[in-house]
Design an enzyme around this catalytic site. Structure first.
Site, PDB file in Angstrom:
ATOM      1  N   SER A   1      35.108  41.399  39.458  1.00 53.97           N
ATOM      2  CA  SER A   1      35.740  42.677  39.759  1.00 53.97           C
ATOM      3  C   SER A   1      35.511  43.117  41.201  1.00 53.97           C
ATOM      4  CB  SER A   1      35.246  43.723  38.759  1.00 53.97           C
ATOM      5  OG  SER A   1      35.973  44.919  38.854  1.00 53.97           O
TER       6      SER A   1
ATOM      7  N   ASP B   1      41.075  46.861  43.508  1.00 54.97           N
ATOM      8  CA  ASP B   1      39.827  46.108  43.643  1.00 54.97           C
ATOM      9  C   ASP B   1      40.107  44.624  43.455  1.00 54.97           C
ATOM     10  OD1 ASP B   1      40.263  46.072  40.900  1.00 54.97           O
ATOM     11  OD2 ASP B   1      38.163  46.384  40.380  1.00 54.97           O
TER      12      ASP B   1
ATOM     13  N   ASP C   1      39.890  42.390  41.183  1.00 57.75           N
ATOM     14  CA  ASP C   1      40.617  41.813  40.044  1.00 57.75           C
ATOM     15  C   ASP C   1      41.771  42.687  39.586  1.00 57.75           C
ATOM     16  OD1 ASP C   1      39.077  43.821  38.817  1.00 57.75           O
ATOM     17  OD2 ASP C   1      38.902  42.690  36.952  1.00 57.75           O
TER      18      ASP C   1
ATOM     19  N   ASP D   1      42.107  45.763  38.305  1.00 61.27           N
ATOM     20  CA  ASP D   1      42.124  46.715  37.194  1.00 61.27           C
ATOM     21  C   ASP D   1      41.735  48.129  37.624  1.00 61.27           C
ATOM     22  OD1 ASP D   1      39.399  46.341  37.526  1.00 61.27           O
ATOM     23  OD2 ASP D   1      38.999  45.793  35.440  1.00 61.27           O
TER      24      ASP D   1
END
Length: 446
Positions: free
Chosen positions: A102, A241, A243, A245
């Site tokens: 993440s 960010d 990833d 999400d």
């Protein structure tokens, strides 16, 4: 429920090369997950990743373990976490696996799972996988070994999905948007979505090299985006960010719009358009001002534990649509099963176009309360929250705030720290109250 040994609130995560983020553990995890998941549905699993250099290693190791369990693997390549959740559903796969840490730096990585319905794996399934991780690894016979395949058009499929949630009667024509992809998994997706909907796009953070993910950019480092929005005289900025999400936004004046403010815009717009189903789910960290604003507008509001999976659980339980965290996880179950930065951004942009207002105008009536957070370390085994002195000072502060603020005390899930948070109308007063409580917690640990 049994104690978790490897899984945290969002899969397995750590520093690459240190347990559990090692090649041998990834092989075993792939095998264990394959054994559990293949028994529950199709013998096919999707695997996607962000742009960290370690993704290649973990991808190969997971493939070996899954194949040994007799599970076929479809590789998606670099793909946002919510994109993997979406494709898991549309490909009717038994599960989706995300290789990502993440918003963490490149030297961390993680492995998390989606069930066949696009939701995070239930705790019971994670515990089944954990149980197998402690068993000797075996291998199916050769004719039953899993095969690997690469899906070439994964990014295109997800781009079309994102565009499909944007109202067909609107476009982004006339908007100049700066998008920061954090050199992460959205680098080849978010700019294309915005351009294909008609926006003029300036992109930053779209040149990943395996080592620069989240480095001074993206949703956790907004200075570069603020500067670029002001320099370009753009209408707004979107920061994702690593990833994809999470999302944070920046107004044309350079002001940061966090997850709570995005939720405010979405829930108020939905109410005004008669499209709000139920209410809003926040978390323990959601700013008190958002709760009070919902009360003022007769919008039901509840708090879940910190973590997007708990927000989703509350939304599902109540059959509500909108929820999220101040960190930028924003969920709308009308469109997706998980937090999706691109889709949340598109919803805000749709509100701007529908209302013919700037992001600044949509958010200017919402004023967050000052919030002060102090971390106090304590000795493992101690429980300062249970002492009379701490309980008494918390009661005193809550009484002084008199419904115009709140106190939150919680233990960190990752380190021996008590998080002391106080919110109220006056920052100086709030800071003094937080320090007063923190001093009592510290005294109780000695």
């Amino acid at each position: 429920m049994s104690e978790r040994k490897y899984f945290g609130t969002d899969g397995v995560r750590g520093r690459v090369g240190e347990s559990p983020i090692t090649p041998d553990f990834a092989v075993k995890l792939g095998w264990a997950a394959g054994k559990v998941l293949a028994a529950k549905g199709t013998r096919k699993v999707l695997v996607g990743k962000d742009t960290r250099v370690s993704g290649y290693m973990l991808e190969s190791a997971l493939e070996a373990g899954l194949a040994a369990a007799g599970v076929n693997v479809d590789f998606l390549g670099p793909m946002p976490t919510p994109g993997i959740a979406y494709l898991t559903r549309t490909f009717r796969a038994a599960a989706g696996i995300v290789i990502s840490a993440s918003h963490n730096p490149y030297y961390d990585n993680g492995i998390k799972f989606f069930a066949d319905n696009g939701h995070k794996l239930p705790d019971t399934t994670e515990l089944e996988i954990e149980h197998l991780l402690d068993q000797p690894m075996d291998c199916v016979s050769s004719e039953l070994l899993g095969r690997a395949n690469r899906i070439a058009d994964a990014a295109g499929r997800y781009i079309e999905f994102c565009k499909g949630v944007f109202p067909s009667e609107l476009s982004l024509e006339g908007l100049h948007i700066v998008v920061d992809c954090a050199h992460g998994a959205t680098y080849h997706i978010a700019p294309n979505v915005l351009r294909e909907l008609g926006a003029r796009v300036t992109e930053i953070g779209t040149q990943p090299n395996g080592l620069n993910i989240n480095q001074d950019c993206g949703a956790t480092h907004l200075q570069q985006l603020q500067n670029k929005v002001l320099e370009e005289k753009a209408d707004c900025g979107l920061a994702l960010d690593g990833d994809g999400d999470r999302i944070m936004m920046v107004t044309d004046k350079g002001r940061i719009i966090d997850g709570d403010e995005i939720l405010y815009v979405l829930v108020v717009t939905a109410q005004q358009q008669g499209q709000l189903q139920g209410g809003l789910v926040g978390t323990l960290m959601t700013n008190f001002a958002l709760e009070k604003e919902c009360q003022r507008r007769n919008i039901p509001f509840v708090r879940a534990k910190v973590g997007d999976r708990y927000v989703i659980e509350e939304l599902v339980k109540r059959d509500w649509f909108i929820g999220g965290e101040n960190s930028g996880h924003v969920i709308n179950r009308q469109y997706h099963t998980t937090g999706d930065g691109i889709i949340a951004g598109l919803q805000v942009l749709a509100a701007m176009q529908h209302e013919k207002k700037s992001l600044h105008q949509l958010s200017q009536d919402f004023h967050k309360l000052p919030q002060v957070l102090i971390n106090v370390r304590y000795q493992p085994g101690d429980d300062p929250l249970q002492t009379d002195t701490v309980s008494n000072v918390v009661r005193e502060v809550e009484s002084a705030l008199a419904g115009k603020g709140r106190v939150l005390m919680r233990k960190s899930g990752t380190e021996p720290v008590i998080r002391v948070m106080v919110e109220g109308e006056d920052e100086k007063t709030v800071r003094a109250f937080a320090q007063q409580i923190a001093n009592e917690v510290e005294a109780a640990t000695n």
